[in-house]
Design a protein around this motif. Sequence first.
Motif, PDB file in Angstrom:
ATOM      1  N   PRO A 106       7.588  -0.858 -14.450  1.00  0.00           N
ATOM      2  CA  PRO A 106       8.039   0.342 -13.743  1.00  0.00           C
ATOM      3  C   PRO A 106       9.557   0.473 -13.690  1.00  0.00           C
ATOM      4  CG  PRO A 106       7.426  -1.346 -12.170  1.00  0.00           C
ATOM      5  CD  PRO A 106       7.095  -1.893 -13.535  1.00  0.00           C
ATOM      6  N   ASN A 107      10.027   1.721 -13.785  1.00  0.00           N
ATOM      7  CA  ASN A 107      11.429   1.976 -13.485  1.00  0.00           C
ATOM      8  C   ASN A 107      11.588   2.037 -11.970  1.00  0.00           C
ATOM      9  OD1 ASN A 107      10.556   4.560 -12.655  1.00  0.00           O
ATOM     10  ND2 ASN A 107      10.963   5.446 -14.679  1.00  0.00           N
ATOM     11  N   LYS A 108      12.788   2.306 -11.495  1.00  0.00           N
ATOM     12  CA  LYS A 108      13.034   2.290 -10.052  1.00  0.00           C
ATOM     13  C   LYS A 108      12.189   3.334  -9.324  1.00  0.00           C
ATOM     14  CE  LYS A 108      17.744   0.441 -10.153  1.00  0.00           C
ATOM     15  NZ  LYS A 108      19.171   0.692  -9.785  1.00  0.00           N
ATOM     16  N   ARG A 109      12.043   4.489  -9.932  1.00  0.00           N
ATOM     17  CA  ARG A 109      11.264   5.554  -9.292  1.00  0.00           C
ATOM     18  C   ARG A 109       9.802   5.164  -9.162  1.00  0.00           C
ATOM     19  NH1 ARG A 109      10.827  11.884 -11.323  1.00  0.00           N
ATOM     20  NH2 ARG A 109       9.464  12.590  -9.616  1.00  0.00           N
ATOM     21  N   VAL A 110       9.241   4.601 -10.219  1.00  0.00           N
ATOM     22  CA  VAL A 110       7.833   4.201 -10.202  1.00  0.00           C
ATOM     23  C   VAL A 110       7.617   3.035  -9.250  1.00  0.00           C
ATOM     24  CG1 VAL A 110       5.909   3.340 -11.588  1.00  0.00           C
ATOM     25  CG2 VAL A 110       7.444   5.076 -12.533  1.00  0.00           C
ATOM     26  N   ALA A 111       8.556   2.079  -9.240  1.00  0.00           N
ATOM     27  CA  ALA A 111       8.447   0.945  -8.311  1.00  0.00           C
ATOM     28  C   ALA A 111       8.456   1.432  -6.867  1.00  0.00           C
ATOM     29  CB  ALA A 111       9.595  -0.032  -8.552  1.00  0.00           C
ATOM     30  N   ARG A 112       9.279   2.445  -6.589  1.00  0.00           N
ATOM     31  CA  ARG A 112       9.322   3.030  -5.246  1.00  0.00           C
ATOM     32  C   ARG A 112       7.997   3.701  -4.909  1.00  0.00           C
ATOM     33  NH1 ARG A 112      11.050   2.918  -0.077  1.00  0.00           N
ATOM     34  NH2 ARG A 112      11.282   5.006   0.796  1.00  0.00           N
ATOM     35  N   LYS A 113       7.436   4.412  -5.876  1.00  0.00           N
ATOM     36  CA  LYS A 113       6.142   5.060  -5.665  1.00  0.00           C
ATOM     37  C   LYS A 113       5.062   4.021  -5.392  1.00  0.00           C
ATOM     38  CE  LYS A 113       4.580   8.390  -8.146  1.00  0.00           C
ATOM     39  NZ  LYS A 113       4.299   9.405  -7.093  1.00  0.00           N
ATOM     40  N   GLN A 114       5.079   2.929  -6.124  1.00  0.00           N
ATOM     41  CA  GLN A 114       4.085   1.868  -5.920  1.00  0.00           C
ATOM     42  C   GLN A 114       4.169   1.328  -4.503  1.00  0.00           C
ATOM     43  OE1 GLN A 114       4.722  -1.021  -9.004  1.00  0.00           O
ATOM     44  NE2 GLN A 114       4.113   0.376 -10.653  1.00  0.00           N
ATOM     45  N   TYR A 115       5.383   1.120  -4.019  1.00  0.00           N
ATOM     46  CA  TYR A 115       5.566   0.626  -2.649  1.00  0.00           C
ATOM     47  C   TYR A 115       5.018   1.626  -1.632  1.00  0.00           C
ATOM     48  CZ  TYR A 115       7.958  -0.384   1.755  1.00  0.00           C
ATOM     49  OH  TYR A 115       8.233  -0.624   3.079  1.00  0.00           O
ATOM     50  N   LEU A 116       5.338   2.900  -1.815  1.00  0.00           N
ATOM     51  CA  LEU A 116       4.887   3.930  -0.872  1.00  0.00           C
ATOM     52  C   LEU A 116       3.364   4.069  -0.891  1.00  0.00           C
ATOM     53  CD1 LEU A 116       7.581   6.694  -1.449  1.00  0.00           C
ATOM     54  CD2 LEU A 116       7.377   5.135   0.509  1.00  0.00           C
ATOM     55  N   ILE A 117       2.768   3.961  -2.064  1.00  0.00           N
ATOM     56  CA  ILE A 117       1.305   4.049  -2.157  1.00  0.00           C
ATOM     57  C   ILE A 117       0.653   2.886  -1.419  1.00  0.00           C
ATOM     58  CG2 ILE A 117      -0.672   3.921  -3.747  1.00  0.00           C
ATOM     59  CD1 ILE A 117       1.104   5.445  -5.771  1.00  0.00           C
ATOM     60  N   ARG A 118       1.197   1.690  -1.571  1.00  0.00           N
ATOM     61  CA  ARG A 118       0.645   0.534  -0.841  1.00  0.00           C
ATOM     62  C   ARG A 118       0.760   0.746   0.662  1.00  0.00           C
ATOM     63  NH1 ARG A 118       3.412  -2.402  -4.932  1.00  0.00           N
ATOM     64  NH2 ARG A 118       5.101  -2.916  -3.476  1.00  0.00           N
ATOM     65  N   GLN A 119       1.883   1.316   1.100  1.00  0.00           N
ATOM     66  CA  GLN A 119       2.051   1.607   2.526  1.00  0.00           C
ATOM     67  C   GLN A 119       1.038   2.639   2.991  1.00  0.00           C
ATOM     68  OE1 GLN A 119       4.028  -1.180   3.096  1.00  0.00           O
ATOM     69  NE2 GLN A 119       4.818   0.111   4.750  1.00  0.00           N
ATOM     70  N   ASN A 120       0.837   3.669   2.201  1.00  0.00           N
ATOM     71  CA  ASN A 120      -0.135   4.707   2.557  1.00  0.00           C
ATOM     72  C   ASN A 120      -1.559   4.168   2.568  1.00  0.00           C
ATOM     73  OD1 ASN A 120       1.880   6.625   2.826  1.00  0.00           O
ATOM     74  ND2 ASN A 120       1.634   7.443   0.756  1.00  0.00           N
ATOM     75  N   MET A 121      -1.853   3.234   1.681  1.00  0.00           N
ATOM     76  CA  MET A 121      -3.187   2.627   1.648  1.00  0.00           C
ATOM     77  C   MET A 121      -3.477   1.889   2.943  1.00  0.00           C
ATOM     78  SD  MET A 121      -3.217   1.239  -2.301  1.00  0.00           S
ATOM     79  CE  MET A 121      -4.834   0.431  -2.250  1.00  0.00           C
ATOM     80  N   ARG A 122      -2.440   1.282   3.519  1.00  0.00           N
ATOM     81  CA  ARG A 122      -2.612   0.570   4.793  1.00  0.00           C
ATOM     82  C   ARG A 122      -2.888   1.554   5.937  1.00  0.00           C
ATOM     83  NH1 ARG A 122       2.260  -2.183   3.085  1.00  0.00           N
ATOM     84  NH2 ARG A 122       1.768  -4.208   2.150  1.00  0.00           N
ATOM     85  N   ARG A 123      -2.295   2.735   5.843  1.00  0.00           N
ATOM     86  CA  ARG A 123      -2.422   3.711   6.930  1.00  0.00           C
ATOM     87  C   ARG A 123      -3.765   4.440   6.886  1.00  0.00           C
ATOM     88  NH1 ARG A 123       2.875   5.262   4.947  1.00  0.00           N
ATOM     89  NH2 ARG A 123       4.506   4.208   6.167  1.00  0.00           N
ATOM     90  N   LEU A 124      -4.386   4.494   5.722  1.00  0.00           N
ATOM     91  CA  LEU A 124      -5.653   5.210   5.607  1.00  0.00           C
ATOM     92  C   LEU A 124      -6.734   4.537   6.432  1.00  0.00           C
ATOM     93  CD1 LEU A 124      -5.915   6.020   1.772  1.00  0.00           C
ATOM     94  CD2 LEU A 124      -5.569   7.656   3.638  1.00  0.00           C
ATOM     95  N   GLY A 125      -7.542   5.330   7.070  1.00  0.00           N
ATOM     96  CA  GLY A 125      -8.694   4.773   7.752  1.00  0.00           C
ATOM     97  C   GLY A 125      -9.800   4.475   6.752  1.00  0.00           C
ATOM     98  N   PRO A 126     -10.993   4.163   7.229  1.00  0.00           N
ATOM     99  CA  PRO A 126     -12.112   3.908   6.330  1.00  0.00           C
ATOM    100  C   PRO A 126     -12.418   5.147   5.495  1.00  0.00           C
ATOM    101  CG  PRO A 126     -12.627   3.206   8.568  1.00  0.00           C
ATOM    102  CD  PRO A 126     -11.360   3.985   8.647  1.00  0.00           C
ATOM    103  N   LEU A 127     -12.694   4.931   4.216  1.00  0.00           N
ATOM    104  CA  LEU A 127     -13.067   6.026   3.322  1.00  0.00           C
ATOM    105  C   LEU A 127     -14.582   6.052   3.208  1.00  0.00           C
ATOM    106  CD1 LEU A 127     -10.392   5.722   0.472  1.00  0.00           C
ATOM    107  CD2 LEU A 127     -10.340   7.136   2.546  1.00  0.00           C
ATOM    108  N   ASP A 128     -15.190   6.967   3.912  1.00  0.00           N
ATOM    109  CA  ASP A 128     -16.636   7.050   3.952  1.00  0.00           C
ATOM    110  C   ASP A 128     -17.139   8.056   2.917  1.00  0.00           C
ATOM    111  OD1 ASP A 128     -19.263   6.899   4.631  1.00  0.00           O
ATOM    112  OD2 ASP A 128     -19.094   8.014   6.511  1.00  0.00           O
ATOM    113  N   PHE A 129     -17.403   7.549   1.726  1.00  0.00           N
ATOM    114  CA  PHE A 129     -17.926   8.405   0.668  1.00  0.00           C
ATOM    115  C   PHE A 129     -19.434   8.573   0.861  1.00  0.00           C
ATOM    116  CE2 PHE A 129     -13.930   7.026  -1.226  1.00  0.00           C
ATOM    117  CZ  PHE A 129     -13.478   8.200  -1.806  1.00  0.00           C
TER     118      PHE A 129
END
Length: 229
Positions: free
Chosen positions: A206-229
Amino acid sequence: MKGLGKLIWRFVKLFVIFFVGVTVFWVIFYRFINPPVTWLMLTRGFEQKADSKPWKIDKDWRDFDDIADQMKRAAVAAEDATFLENHGFDFHAIEKAIQKNSRSRKLIGGSTISQQTAKNVFLWPGRSWIRKGFEAYFTLLIEVFWSKRRIMEVYLNVIEMGDGIYGIQAASQHYYHKDASQLTKSQAAAIASIFPLPLKWSPTNPNKRVARKQYLIRQNMRRLGPLDF
């Protein structure tokens, strides 16, 4: 003139009935049958041939339960946080996109996962208001006739994830040499980070932009509640 007008009106009505019937059947058909190929796959294949490259469509369908839960969370975290609650449209994101489009010649989307699935499966590549209209129509259809589980399954199996690489199984094998069911949280976030520009970005380099996106996605994954499909 009256007779001609009636004839034209009758033709228009028949065309609309035919179009709706065919498209509804198409959507219901894909509720049970996996899409074998998309317009984007074919377009990219012809582009490769035009550049004197070998034709490549690397894809391997994986059923919903055979895809790591972390990958589903990463997709929601990266692309559509309200996926399970919305009805195919995020009107706040659409409003922001309209505001940006009013200041730019480049058409910017505010697409949900359902909208992306609709355009990937049923429409041709490109950006235009006409295509957006068809995208909205097919989004409504898949929201009516498919489950959220099916939408996510199709989305993760047809999305472009690299040069000639389509779907999560092909991406998982290409980038991490493992099955899609075995992806870790970090790997899932890394793959999700390249969804906007899969031909230019890499999850493993990843370049810097993609690495930043990866970090933000991991943070958002922690904030998500249960995904009830």
